[in-house]
Write a protein that holds these residues in place. Structure first.
Motif, short mmCIF file in Angstrom:
data_model
loop_
_atom_site.label_atom_id
_atom_site.label_comp_id
_atom_site.label_asym_id
_atom_site.label_seq_id
_atom_site.Cartn_x
_atom_site.Cartn_y
_atom_site.Cartn_z
N ALA A 193 0.82 -1.20 0.00
CA ALA A 193 0.00 0.00 0.00
C ALA A 193 0.87 1.27 0.00
O ALA A 193 0.56 2.25 -0.66
CB ALA A 193 -0.95 0.01 1.19
N PHE A 194 1.97 1.22 0.76
CA PHE A 194 2.86 2.37 0.82
C PHE A 194 3.46 2.67 -0.55
O PHE A 194 3.57 3.81 -0.94
CB PHE A 194 3.98 2.12 1.85
CG PHE A 194 4.86 3.32 2.06
CD1 PHE A 194 4.50 4.29 2.97
CD2 PHE A 194 6.05 3.47 1.36
CE1 PHE A 194 5.30 5.41 3.18
CE2 PHE A 194 6.86 4.56 1.56
CZ PHE A 194 6.48 5.53 2.48
N GLY A 225 1.14 7.74 -4.59
CA GLY A 225 1.76 8.54 -5.65
C GLY A 225 2.37 9.81 -5.12
O GLY A 225 2.09 10.24 -4.00
N LYS A 226 3.22 10.38 -5.92
CA LYS A 226 3.83 11.67 -5.56
C LYS A 226 2.90 12.79 -6.00
O LYS A 226 2.26 12.71 -7.03
CB LYS A 226 5.19 11.83 -6.22
CG LYS A 226 6.23 10.88 -5.72
CD LYS A 226 7.56 11.15 -6.36
CE LYS A 226 8.61 10.20 -5.83
NZ LYS A 226 9.92 10.44 -6.43
N PHE A 227 2.89 13.84 -5.23
CA PHE A 227 2.06 15.00 -5.58
C PHE A 227 2.90 16.03 -6.30
O PHE A 227 4.01 16.24 -6.10
CB PHE A 227 1.44 15.62 -4.33
CG PHE A 227 0.45 14.72 -3.69
CD1 PHE A 227 -0.79 14.53 -4.26
CD2 PHE A 227 0.76 14.03 -2.52
CE1 PHE A 227 -1.72 13.70 -3.66
CE2 PHE A 227 -0.16 13.21 -1.94
CZ PHE A 227 -1.40 13.04 -2.50
#
Length: 57
Positions: free
Chosen positions: A50-51, A55-57
């Motif tokens: 899950a980690f 996603g990156k923002f």
């Protein structure tokens, strides 16, 4: 009678050190832009799969 109490104390201390060390390792990895090790995430109760899906923002 003091042996079980000492064992519980040291077990609690070991757990605290493990969690604190894992938190520091995960924090350092994320700060550096790397994926943290699965064992550290497991120690913190975070699902590694899950980690990695975050996603990156």
């Amino acid at each position: 009678m003091s042996t079980p109490r000492k064992n519980k104390f040291f077990a609690t201390l070991d757990t605290f050190a493990t969690v604190f060390g894992s938190a520091a390792a995960v924090s350092a990895a994320v700060e550096a832009g790397r994926a943290p090790k699965a064992k550290h995430l497991d120690n913190l109760g975070i699902d590694p799969v899950a980690f990695r899906n975050i996603g990156k923002f």
